[in-house]
Design a protein around this motif. Structure first.
Motif, PDB file in Angstrom:
ATOM      1  N   LEU A  37      26.712 -65.972  25.196  1.00 43.65           N
ATOM      2  CA  LEU A  37      27.527 -65.026  24.429  1.00 43.65           C
ATOM      3  C   LEU A  37      28.275 -64.044  25.323  1.00 43.65           C
ATOM      4  N   LEU A  38      27.795 -63.878  26.539  1.00 41.78           N
ATOM      5  CA  LEU A  38      28.330 -62.845  27.420  1.00 41.78           C
ATOM      6  C   LEU A  38      29.834 -62.967  27.657  1.00 41.78           C
ATOM      7  N   ALA A  39      30.340 -64.186  27.720  1.00 36.95           N
ATOM      8  CA  ALA A  39      31.760 -64.390  28.032  1.00 36.95           C
ATOM      9  C   ALA A  39      32.682 -63.895  26.921  1.00 36.95           C
ATOM     10  N   VAL A  40      32.186 -63.825  25.694  1.00 39.75           N
ATOM     11  CA  VAL A  40      33.061 -63.470  24.572  1.00 39.75           C
ATOM     12  C   VAL A  40      32.666 -62.164  23.881  1.00 39.75           C
ATOM     13  N   ASP A  41      31.422 -61.711  24.071  1.00 36.21           N
ATOM     14  CA  ASP A  41      30.952 -60.523  23.356  1.00 36.21           C
ATOM     15  C   ASP A  41      29.847 -59.867  24.179  1.00 36.21           C
ATOM     16  N   ARG A  42      30.239 -58.977  25.075  1.00 31.15           N
ATOM     17  CA  ARG A  42      29.251 -58.371  25.957  1.00 31.15           C
ATOM     18  C   ARG A  42      28.269 -57.477  25.199  1.00 31.15           C
ATOM     19  N   ILE A  43      28.756 -56.772  24.210  1.00 31.86           N
ATOM     20  CA  ILE A  43      27.858 -55.920  23.434  1.00 31.86           C
ATOM     21  C   ILE A  43      26.859 -56.782  22.665  1.00 31.86           C
ATOM     22  N   GLY A  44      27.339 -57.851  22.070  1.00 32.13           N
ATOM     23  CA  GLY A  44      26.437 -58.763  21.365  1.00 32.13           C
ATOM     24  C   GLY A  44      25.426 -59.394  22.306  1.00 32.13           C
ATOM     25  N   ALA A  45      25.866 -59.736  23.520  1.00 32.39           N
ATOM     26  CA  ALA A  45      24.951 -60.315  24.502  1.00 32.39           C
ATOM     27  C   ALA A  45      23.883 -59.312  24.901  1.00 32.39           C
ATOM     28  N   MET A  46      24.295 -58.073  25.131  1.00 34.87           N
ATOM     29  CA  MET A  46      23.331 -57.025  25.476  1.00 34.87           C
ATOM     30  C   MET A  46      22.309 -56.841  24.363  1.00 34.87           C
ATOM     31  N   ARG A  47      22.791 -56.811  23.132  1.00 37.86           N
ATOM     32  CA  ARG A  47      21.885 -56.632  22.000  1.00 37.86           C
ATOM     33  C   ARG A  47      20.901 -57.798  21.895  1.00 37.86           C
ATOM     34  N   ALA A  48      21.397 -59.025  22.052  1.00 31.62           N
ATOM     35  CA  ALA A  48      20.539 -60.195  21.940  1.00 31.62           C
ATOM     36  C   ALA A  48      19.482 -60.215  23.037  1.00 31.62           C
ATOM     37  N   PHE A  49      19.870 -59.857  24.264  1.00 32.20           N
ATOM     38  CA  PHE A  49      18.890 -59.817  25.355  1.00 32.20           C
ATOM     39  C   PHE A  49      17.819 -58.766  25.087  1.00 32.20           C
ATOM     40  N   LEU A  50      18.240 -57.556  24.751  1.00 34.32           N
ATOM     41  CA  LEU A  50      17.282 -56.464  24.600  1.00 34.32           C
ATOM     42  C   LEU A  50      16.328 -56.674  23.438  1.00 34.32           C
ATOM     43  N   THR A  51      16.829 -57.164  22.319  1.00 34.41           N
ATOM     44  CA  THR A  51      15.946 -57.336  21.162  1.00 34.41           C
ATOM     45  C   THR A  51      14.974 -58.493  21.370  1.00 34.41           C
ATOM     46  N   ALA A  52      15.326 -59.441  22.266  1.00 35.63           N
ATOM     47  CA  ALA A  52      14.389 -60.517  22.594  1.00 35.63           C
ATOM     48  C   ALA A  52      13.371 -60.069  23.645  1.00 35.63           C
ATOM     49  N   TRP A  53      13.813 -59.250  24.585  1.00 32.12           N
ATOM     50  CA  TRP A  53      12.935 -58.861  25.696  1.00 32.12           C
ATOM     51  C   TRP A  53      11.924 -57.794  25.282  1.00 32.12           C
ATOM     52  N   TYR A  54      12.374 -56.853  24.467  1.00 30.83           N
ATOM     53  CA  TYR A  54      11.512 -55.735  24.084  1.00 30.83           C
ATOM     54  C   TYR A  54      11.106 -55.841  22.622  1.00 30.83           C
ATOM     55  N   PRO A  55       9.821 -55.834  22.335  1.00 29.59           N
ATOM     56  CA  PRO A  55       9.415 -55.726  20.933  1.00 29.59           C
ATOM     57  C   PRO A  55       9.787 -54.340  20.415  1.00 29.59           C
ATOM     58  N   GLU A  56       9.925 -54.238  19.114  1.00 29.91           N
ATOM     59  CA  GLU A  56      10.290 -52.948  18.520  1.00 29.91           C
ATOM     60  C   GLU A  56       9.066 -52.042  18.558  1.00 29.91           C
ATOM     61  N   SER A  57       9.071 -51.058  19.442  1.00 29.44           N
ATOM     62  CA  SER A  57       7.895 -50.207  19.625  1.00 29.44           C
ATOM     63  C   SER A  57       7.814 -49.077  18.609  1.00 29.44           C
ATOM     64  N   VAL A  58       8.928 -48.797  17.946  1.00 30.04           N
ATOM     65  CA  VAL A  58       8.950 -47.770  16.895  1.00 30.04           C
ATOM     66  C   VAL A  58       9.562 -48.413  15.656  1.00 30.04           C
ATOM     67  N   PRO A  59       8.785 -49.214  14.930  1.00 29.51           N
ATOM     68  CA  PRO A  59       9.341 -49.921  13.772  1.00 29.51           C
ATOM     69  C   PRO A  59       9.962 -48.959  12.764  1.00 29.51           C
ATOM     70  N   GLY A  60      11.124 -49.351  12.275  1.00 33.66           N
ATOM     71  CA  GLY A  60      11.777 -48.552  11.248  1.00 33.66           C
ATOM     72  C   GLY A  60      12.493 -47.320  11.755  1.00 33.66           C
ATOM     73  N   ALA A  61      12.583 -47.160  13.075  1.00 32.17           N
ATOM     74  CA  ALA A  61      13.282 -45.987  13.617  1.00 32.17           C
ATOM     75  C   ALA A  61      14.746 -46.020  13.187  1.00 32.17           C
ATOM     76  N   VAL A  62      15.269 -44.877  12.865  1.00 34.22           N
ATOM     77  CA  VAL A  62      16.653 -44.773  12.402  1.00 34.22           C
ATOM     78  C   VAL A  62      17.564 -44.525  13.595  1.00 34.22           C
ATOM     79  N   ALA A  63      18.556 -45.374  13.747  1.00 35.83           N
ATOM     80  CA  ALA A  63      19.488 -45.225  14.864  1.00 35.83           C
ATOM     81  C   ALA A  63      20.325 -43.967  14.683  1.00 35.83           C
ATOM     82  N   PRO A  64      20.513 -43.214  15.756  1.00 39.92           N
ATOM     83  CA  PRO A  64      21.338 -42.008  15.638  1.00 39.92           C
ATOM     84  C   PRO A  64      22.804 -42.366  15.441  1.00 39.92           C
ATOM     85  N   VAL A  65      23.512 -41.503  14.768  1.00 38.85           N
ATOM     86  CA  VAL A  65      24.961 -41.660  14.643  1.00 38.85           C
ATOM     87  C   VAL A  65      25.586 -40.950  15.837  1.00 38.85           C
TER      88      VAL A  65
END
Length: 213
Positions: free
Chosen positions: A6-34
């Motif tokens: 995905l990196l060649a066409v969507d770097r943000i999407g690639a970053m998201r896919a890598f991070l969500t696979a590498w790190y389990p969600e340690s604070v389930p249900g946390a609300v993302a800041p605006v």
């Protein structure tokens, strides 16, 4: 490793896919800041970090939104720092995908090879080495280093400038390796999510100083 394709066409999407696979969600249900007024790649990283605060760094650090500041000397936005305070990473304000500058304390800014979207992928790969099973060889002859890098997939981004000016990243499932060139030797550091992920490294002649700890 769909994120790498995905990196060649969507770097943000690639970053998201890598991070969500590498790190389990340690604070389930946390609300993302605006977070407003920052480039899209940085806003995306903050959103991912809502449930995974470690993605902002455990060695080096991406500053949380309320600590972002403008450097008065350079007019650049300070957004990340090296762990010993030797330099800061800054970006040009008011750009969608700005140039990233490495600014040593009292030194001259040097541009990173990638704009922010690529830089943050590299930052995340480097930080993924911390807090995992590790392997390391600090003074590897180049021919032995190639035994490692040739069996992995290289992340197709310009070289990162730290800890060596020519630092490249290589990956396999559940494995990240950086290779930094220092004079006539190569520093290799690997991080793995599981012991089995080290399999590509075992059948090499690399003089590992640490392996699997």
């Amino acid at each position: 490793m769909a994120w790498l394709d995905l990196l060649a066409v969507d770097r943000i999407g690639a970053m998201r896919a890598f991070l969500t696979a590498w790190y389990p969600e340690s604070v389930p249900g946390a609300v993302a800041p605006v977070v407003t007024g920052v480039p899209a790649a940085l806003a995306a990283l903050y959103a991912i970090a809502a449930g995974r605060p470690e993605v902002l760094g455990t060695q080096n650090e991406v500053l949380v939104p309320d600590k972002l500041r403008t450097d008065p000397a350079e007019g650049l936005v300070v957004f990340a720092g090296e762990n010993q305070g030797n330099f800061w990473w800054m970006f040009e304000p008011d750009e969608d995908d700005p140039t990233v500058w490495r600014v040593p304390s009292g030194g001259t800014p040097e541009a990173e090879g990638e704009p922010l979207s690529g830089f943050l992928v590299q930052f995340c790969l480097f930080e993924a080495l911390s807090g995992t099973l590790t392997a390391g060889s600090s003074m590897t002859p180049p021919e032995q280093a190639r035994q490692v890098t040739s069996v992995l997939r290289e992340v197709p981004l310009a070289p990162w400038s730290w800890p060596a000016e020519q630092t490249r990243f290589f990956v396999a499932p559940d494995l990240v390796v950086y290779a930094g060139t220092f004079d006539d030797t190569v520093e290799l550091v690997a991080g793995a999510r599981t012991p089995a992920a080290f399999a590509p490294l075992k059948a090499t002649d690399v003089p590992w100083e640490v392996f699997g700890e």
